[in-house]
Design a protein around this motif. Structure first.
Motif, PDB file in Angstrom:
ATOM      1  N   ARG A 155       0.845  -1.211   0.000  1.00  0.00           N
ATOM      2  CA  ARG A 155       0.000   0.000   0.000  1.00  0.00           C
ATOM      3  C   ARG A 155       0.879   1.260   0.000  1.00  0.00           C
ATOM      4  NH1 ARG A 155      -3.086  -3.025   3.710  1.00  0.00           N
ATOM      5  NH2 ARG A 155      -2.406  -1.815   5.514  1.00  0.00           N
ATOM      6  N   ASP A 190       2.021   1.813  -3.406  1.00  0.00           N
ATOM      7  CA  ASP A 190       0.943   2.281  -4.290  1.00  0.00           C
ATOM      8  C   ASP A 190       0.724   3.783  -4.148  1.00  0.00           C
ATOM      9  OD1 ASP A 190       0.660  -0.316  -5.091  1.00  0.00           O
ATOM     10  OD2 ASP A 190      -1.237  -0.677  -4.055  1.00  0.00           O
ATOM     11  N   ILE A 191       0.882   4.293  -2.942  1.00  0.00           N
ATOM     12  CA  ILE A 191       0.748   5.751  -2.763  1.00  0.00           C
ATOM     13  C   ILE A 191       1.927   6.459  -3.428  1.00  0.00           C
ATOM     14  CG2 ILE A 191       0.574   7.634  -1.085  1.00  0.00           C
ATOM     15  CD1 ILE A 191      -0.850   5.664   0.792  1.00  0.00           C
ATOM     16  N   ILE A 248       1.377   7.044  -7.192  1.00  0.00           N
ATOM     17  CA  ILE A 248       0.529   8.146  -7.668  1.00  0.00           C
ATOM     18  C   ILE A 248       1.111   9.519  -7.338  1.00  0.00           C
ATOM     19  CG2 ILE A 248      -1.615   6.823  -7.710  1.00  0.00           C
ATOM     20  CD1 ILE A 248      -2.356   8.214  -5.034  1.00  0.00           C
ATOM     21  N   MET A 249       1.984   9.588  -6.320  1.00  0.00           N
ATOM     22  CA  MET A 249       2.553  10.885  -5.927  1.00  0.00           C
ATOM     23  C   MET A 249       4.009  11.023  -6.345  1.00  0.00           C
ATOM     24  SD  MET A 249       0.350  12.869  -4.411  1.00  0.00           S
ATOM     25  CE  MET A 249       1.409  13.966  -3.451  1.00  0.00           C
TER      26      MET A 249
END
Lengths: 360, 360
Positions: free
Chosen positions: B210, B213-214, B217-218
């Motif tokens: 997780r 995954d963050i 996107i950032m």
């Protein structure tokens, strides 16, 4: 048995009507035995039924923001001139949703997958059967509402005269798909979610808080945070304001998303990830957008961190005659909430111009 | 007892030396009885000790990227001209860290809070006591390495002749603080993390995924994903490539971050959130940056989603004589990995110019 949740009430969201569409077969194969759409209308339908405007709703949203922020006498979306139909998307907590349905075969973890195309087909049926509307002067929506707006223009070109997708795309991007997954995983990683079988949305409070925290960094903009713009936003709950950005995060973003139903958010998230008008044309986006006959204003928000203007511009350029109208909001994607009068003025000006275009 | 983790080895990261600094008191009140810094050096120190360059490392990073991507004969950071000292930050898995220490009083969940100022003080001690270096021709670092670079220039103005903070700020922003919190919560929400007392980093695989995954996107940019730039990136593990963006996400971002130690990431995350040179001046950022006498090139990356150029420009404008040199990378913050020769050319050109400035 439906769960109690005060967020999904007319008291909280404003009046609406539940309209039953009967048995509804979904594109993914599931069935909703008696699909209920939560519909709010404003204004009167003309005798020739030429003044209808459709507004589909965004992720986590309802009809509330529309009547509170976008509609009004003298505004572009003027109920004194237009018959404005705001339809809550399936699974949003007001239309048929995992936690509200009486039907045990689709309740909670058994809620079937719903697609953007399902919403648009249901809306088309609603407008035709319930209101006798066969043509729309305008379809306008933000974010997932923009996904539905694009879908309308591609699926029913003869029924849509004008379209204004705000801060959303016709074909979901890889970045958005990954972003939405982090939102969903924030919820499903909470043991309280329990595979979708929680007893109350508050059992998933930790997951909802993490979900809200990811929204805070992607839904707003770096400039929103740096500038302290949040200091001027009025409290959601009287007396529960903020002095620091941490308090704003707690009493605004977490408070709002913390009221919502986890399975409703997951149903909408799954749908958002798969929005794609190119399903009509074997994956060919240009061919799909080429079907559009509506006059289209593509309206991204300049500070949007996940529907950036250039992603929207790429689709505008594939759409015959479409124009790009970039909106300006320091709040980024959440500019949609209408914090700034200047943003709302821009929206009104563009929509007024769009509604004045001759589509004869 | 230290945990086994092959990621934190010379085989994986390249040669380094462990240098003991003895008892080290931390700004937050903790103590490390025998602080070990993992140090990699390249080139030879001149007789007059005037050719030393210091490179502090970024979040989750080590010295590896520097020798692999940024250093080389004929490059700006040329080991044939300069003595380049790359110091792994405390808690990064190579310098003293939660999972590697033999000292049970600071192992795992008992690891004390470390601040940017601790790293910089430790580096100053290392350079002075171990190498006899009292002045640096240049301090250069990316992201958290930029935080340390700023801290050096403010804390030890007499020792820093030139500074190049790349893609990082002197004072952490609210947005970055919230962003880092989502990274940390992704890990700590995994029951396998167990309050920091896991038996192996793989117990926290779901949380690390997780977290990755963050980052996806950032850390990367919307344009990176939309353009398919990832198709041209070579596999991390031979034979484990990607055809789709989902496979890239699995075999690149998740694979890389999945190798790392959860407590190490949390230690660095806590430190990152609190980076702030204004601690030296009672919260007055302008006064803190006004102390700087080094020649500074502030080098943000154009597509960076959380250290955007304008945040860096605001600090550059408060820094006497500093220049803004915006770098260009479609990979956003992860442009730091040096995927693009054009980006590396830009870095080299700016650093070459900076190193040529007369600071007499």
């Amino acid at each position: 048995m439906p769960l109690e949740n005060p967020f999904y009430t007319a008291q909280m969201q404003g009046d609406y009507e539940l309209v039953g569409l009967g048995r509804f077969e979904l594109e993914e194969g599931g069935v909703i035995d008696d699909l209920q759409l939560a519909v709010a209308t404003y204004g009167e339908l003309d005798a020739d039924r030429g003044n209808a405007i459709l507004v589909p709703t965004w992720f986590s949203g309802t009809h509330a923001t529309w009547w509170q922020v976008y509609l009004g006498a003298g505004r572009a979306l003027d109920p004194e001139k237009y018959f404005i139909v705001v339809v809550n998307q399936i699974g949003n907590g007001l239309s048929t949703s995992p936690h509200t349905t009486d039907d045990p075969s689709i309740a909670m973890s058994r809620f079937p997958h719903v697609r953007i195309g399902d919403d648009v087909r249901a809306q088309e049926q609603l407008l035709r059967e319930h209101f006798g509307i066969e043509r729309l002067a305008l379809v306008v929506g933000g974010s997932m509402g923009a996904q539905q707006t694009w879908e309308w223009a591609v699926r029913y070109p003869d029924k849509v005269l004008r379209a204004a997708p705000i801060a959303g795309t016709a074909q979901n991007t890889p970045h958005d798909t990954l972003f939405t997954q982090t939102l969903m995983d924030a919820i499903t990683s909470d043991p309280g979610w329990n595979g979708g079988e929680y007893a109350a949305h508050t059992d998933v409070a930790a997951g909802l808080a993490r979900h809200a925290d990811i929204w805070a960094i992607m839904g707003l903009s770096t400039e929103f945070w740096r500038s302290g713009f949040w200091k001027g936003i009025p409290p959601v709950v009287e007396g529960l304001g903020w002095e620091t950005f941490e308090e704003f995060q707690q009493n605004f973003t977490r408070l709002l998303f913390g009221m919502m139903d986890p399975n409703a958010l997951l149903s909408m998230g799954w749908k958002w990830q798969r929005g794609d008008v190119a399903r009509h044309t074997g994956g060919d986006l240009e061919a799909a957008l080429g079907r559009i006959t509506a006059t289209v204003f593509v309206m991204p928000i300049d500070e949007d961190m996940f529907f950036p203007p250039r992603d929207c511009e790429a689709e505008q350029q594939l759409t015959p005659g479409a124009e790009l109208r970039v909106l300006h909001s320091i709040a980024g994607h959440f500019g949609l909430f209408g914090f700034e009068p200047s943003y709302l003025d821009e929206v009104d000006q563009h929509l007024r111009e769009l509604l004045a275009t001759d589509v004869g």
